[in-house]
Design a protein around this motif. Structure first.
Motif, PDB file in Angstrom:
ATOM      1  N   THR A 102      19.156 -11.989  11.064  1.00 40.14           N
ATOM      2  CA  THR A 102      18.326 -11.114  11.894  1.00 40.14           C
ATOM      3  C   THR A 102      18.306  -9.699  11.340  1.00 40.14           C
ATOM      4  N   TRP A 103      19.482  -9.163  11.029  1.00 35.96           N
ATOM      5  CA  TRP A 103      19.545  -7.788  10.520  1.00 35.96           C
ATOM      6  C   TRP A 103      18.946  -7.671   9.126  1.00 35.96           C
ATOM      7  N   ALA A 104      19.194  -8.671   8.288  1.00 34.28           N
ATOM      8  CA  ALA A 104      18.623  -8.656   6.936  1.00 34.28           C
ATOM      9  C   ALA A 104      17.099  -8.718   7.003  1.00 34.28           C
ATOM     10  N   SER A 105      16.571  -9.496   7.924  1.00 31.73           N
ATOM     11  CA  SER A 105      15.129  -9.588   8.108  1.00 31.73           C
ATOM     12  C   SER A 105      14.558  -8.245   8.539  1.00 31.73           C
ATOM     13  N   ARG A 106      15.253  -7.565   9.430  1.00 31.83           N
ATOM     14  CA  ARG A 106      14.797  -6.244   9.876  1.00 31.83           C
ATOM     15  C   ARG A 106      14.820  -5.235   8.730  1.00 31.83           C
ATOM     16  N   LEU A 107      15.900  -5.261   7.950  1.00 29.02           N
ATOM     17  CA  LEU A 107      15.987  -4.364   6.793  1.00 29.02           C
ATOM     18  C   LEU A 107      14.847  -4.640   5.813  1.00 29.02           C
ATOM     19  N   THR A 108      14.554  -5.901   5.598  1.00 34.76           N
ATOM     20  CA  THR A 108      13.489  -6.276   4.682  1.00 34.76           C
ATOM     21  C   THR A 108      12.141  -5.767   5.183  1.00 34.76           C
ATOM     22  N   PHE A 109      11.889  -5.916   6.470  1.00 30.94           N
ATOM     23  CA  PHE A 109      10.627  -5.431   7.026  1.00 30.94           C
ATOM     24  C   PHE A 109      10.512  -3.912   6.858  1.00 30.94           C
ATOM     25  N   VAL A 110      11.575  -3.195   7.162  1.00 29.66           N
ATOM     26  CA  VAL A 110      11.573  -1.736   6.982  1.00 29.66           C
ATOM     27  C   VAL A 110      11.360  -1.402   5.506  1.00 29.66           C
ATOM     28  N   GLY A 111      12.036  -2.148   4.632  1.00 25.59           N
ATOM     29  CA  GLY A 111      11.869  -1.929   3.199  1.00 25.59           C
ATOM     30  C   GLY A 111      10.434  -2.131   2.742  1.00 25.59           C
ATOM     31  N   LEU A 112       9.769  -3.133   3.295  1.00 24.24           N
ATOM     32  CA  LEU A 112       8.364  -3.376   2.933  1.00 24.24           C
ATOM     33  C   LEU A 112       7.455  -2.258   3.435  1.00 24.24           C
ATOM     34  N   VAL A 113       7.731  -1.738   4.613  1.00 22.33           N
ATOM     35  CA  VAL A 113       6.943  -0.609   5.123  1.00 22.33           C
ATOM     36  C   VAL A 113       7.153   0.609   4.221  1.00 22.33           C
ATOM     37  N   LEU A 114       8.414   0.857   3.840  1.00 22.26           N
ATOM     38  CA  LEU A 114       8.705   1.980   2.950  1.00 22.26           C
ATOM     39  C   LEU A 114       8.110   1.762   1.556  1.00 22.26           C
ATOM     40  N   LEU A 115       8.114   0.529   1.076  1.00 23.32           N
ATOM     41  CA  LEU A 115       7.488   0.217  -0.209  1.00 23.32           C
ATOM     42  C   LEU A 115       5.984   0.470  -0.132  1.00 23.32           C
ATOM     43  N   LEU A 116       5.371   0.094   0.963  1.00 23.33           N
ATOM     44  CA  LEU A 116       3.947   0.361   1.163  1.00 23.33           C
ATOM     45  C   LEU A 116       3.671   1.860   1.076  1.00 23.33           C
ATOM     46  N   ALA A 117       4.498   2.653   1.747  1.00 23.01           N
ATOM     47  CA  ALA A 117       4.324   4.111   1.711  1.00 23.01           C
ATOM     48  C   ALA A 117       4.563   4.658   0.302  1.00 23.01           C
ATOM     49  N   THR A 118       5.570   4.127  -0.387  1.00 20.72           N
ATOM     50  CA  THR A 118       5.869   4.575  -1.753  1.00 20.72           C
ATOM     51  C   THR A 118       4.709   4.267  -2.689  1.00 20.72           C
ATOM     52  N   MET A 119       4.189   3.069  -2.607  1.00 16.57           N
ATOM     53  CA  MET A 119       3.079   2.679  -3.484  1.00 16.57           C
ATOM     54  C   MET A 119       1.831   3.505  -3.191  1.00 16.57           C
ATOM     55  N   THR A 120       1.580   3.771  -1.927  1.00 20.80           N
ATOM     56  CA  THR A 120       0.414   4.562  -1.549  1.00 20.80           C
ATOM     57  C   THR A 120       0.540   5.993  -2.066  1.00 20.80           C
ATOM     58  N   CYS A 121       1.709   6.582  -1.875  1.00 22.60           N
ATOM     59  CA  CYS A 121       1.919   7.947  -2.368  1.00 22.60           C
ATOM     60  C   CYS A 121       1.876   8.002  -3.891  1.00 22.60           C
ATOM     61  N   SER A 122       2.435   6.994  -4.554  1.00 24.03           N
ATOM     62  CA  SER A 122       2.389   6.943  -6.021  1.00 24.03           C
ATOM     63  C   SER A 122       0.952   6.894  -6.510  1.00 24.03           C
ATOM     64  N   LEU A 123       0.169   6.049  -5.879  1.00 23.92           N
ATOM     65  CA  LEU A 123      -1.237   5.933  -6.258  1.00 23.92           C
ATOM     66  C   LEU A 123      -1.972   7.252  -6.032  1.00 23.92           C
ATOM     67  N   LEU A 124      -1.695   7.883  -4.905  1.00 21.79           N
ATOM     68  CA  LEU A 124      -2.314   9.176  -4.608  1.00 21.79           C
ATOM     69  C   LEU A 124      -1.959  10.199  -5.688  1.00 21.79           C
ATOM     70  N   LEU A 125      -0.690  10.288  -6.028  1.00 19.23           N
ATOM     71  CA  LEU A 125      -0.258  11.260  -7.035  1.00 19.23           C
ATOM     72  C   LEU A 125      -0.889  10.969  -8.402  1.00 19.23           C
ATOM     73  N   ILE A 126      -0.821   9.722  -8.824  1.00 19.62           N
ATOM     74  CA  ILE A 126      -1.358   9.358 -10.139  1.00 19.62           C
ATOM     75  C   ILE A 126      -2.852   9.641 -10.219  1.00 19.62           C
ATOM     76  N   LEU A 127      -3.595   9.243  -9.206  1.00 19.35           N
ATOM     77  CA  LEU A 127      -5.047   9.453  -9.249  1.00 19.35           C
ATOM     78  C   LEU A 127      -5.423  10.927  -9.128  1.00 19.35           C
ATOM     79  N   ARG A 128      -4.652  11.695  -8.365  1.00 17.13           N
ATOM     80  CA  ARG A 128      -4.919  13.140  -8.270  1.00 17.13           C
ATOM     81  C   ARG A 128      -4.719  13.807  -9.624  1.00 17.13           C
ATOM     82  N   VAL A 129      -3.619  13.470 -10.289  1.00 13.12           N
ATOM     83  CA  VAL A 129      -3.311  14.087 -11.578  1.00 13.12           C
ATOM     84  C   VAL A 129      -4.259  13.583 -12.657  1.00 13.12           C
ATOM     85  N   ALA A 130      -4.577  12.313 -12.621  1.00  9.85           N
ATOM     86  CA  ALA A 130      -5.401  11.715 -13.683  1.00  9.85           C
ATOM     87  C   ALA A 130      -6.873  12.092 -13.584  1.00  9.85           C
TER      88      ALA A 130
END
Length: 165
Positions: A102-130
């Motif tokens: 149960t706890w590992a599943s919750r951590l994984t879900f939070v990790g996926l939400v944070l990964l989504l935010a990381t990927m979105t911000c990375s894309l924003l930064l790369i495209l802004r600079v490029a």
């Protein structure tokens, strides 16, 4: 035995104990986490190197802020997605596997939400600079919507429409 649509009905689900179910779910969860861990670790490793490039010093303040937020999100995502491994190691043999799952599943879900935010911000930064193109926020929003559809909307739709009630 009841008849549904001309066929005999069959029991749904598995006939497994709580421990057997926890073992199965743990195995499935770890396979899922492996995929996400690899992606977040590669992305985070890449992000850590950016600050040491000459280009970083020439970034606008806004882009440097986006970078810092992205690195912090990447670090948090990495922690959440590696968390289930540490959790399992620390509670292994303590007869708490259902709770650990149960706890590992919750951590994984939070990790996926944070990964989504990381990927979105990375894309924003790369495209802004490029590109320095004013359409970048729209493009990033479109990709974010795609991620949301693939990672959350489709699974939730499937869960809603194809699970027993």
């Amino acid at each position: 035995m009841s008849i549904t649509e001309g066929r005999p009905s069959r029991p749904r689900g598995r006939n497994e104990t709580e421990e057997e179910r926890a073992d199965r779910m743990w195995g499935e969860l770890i396979q899922e986490v492996r995929v996400a861990q690899m992606g977040v670790q590669i992305l985070f490793g890449f992000l850590l190197t950016v600050v040491f490039t000459p280009t970083y010093r020439t970034l606008e303040d806004t882009d440097q802020t986006i970078y810092i937020v992205t690195v912090v999100l990447g670090a948090a995502a990495t922690g959440a997605l590696i968390g289930p491994v540490s959790l399992h190691r620390l509670v292994s043999g303590r007869r708490v596997k259902p709770q650990a799952v149960t706890w590992a599943s919750r951590l994984t879900f939070v990790g996926l939400v944070l990964l989504l935010a990381t990927m979105t911000c990375s894309l924003l930064l790369i495209l802004r600079v490029a590109t320095h193109n004013p359409c970048v926020p729209w493009l990033v929003t479109a990709v974010l919507v795609w991620y949301l559809l693939c990672w959350y909307a489709l699974p939730m739709w499937t869960r809603h429409h194809h699970t027993s009630r």
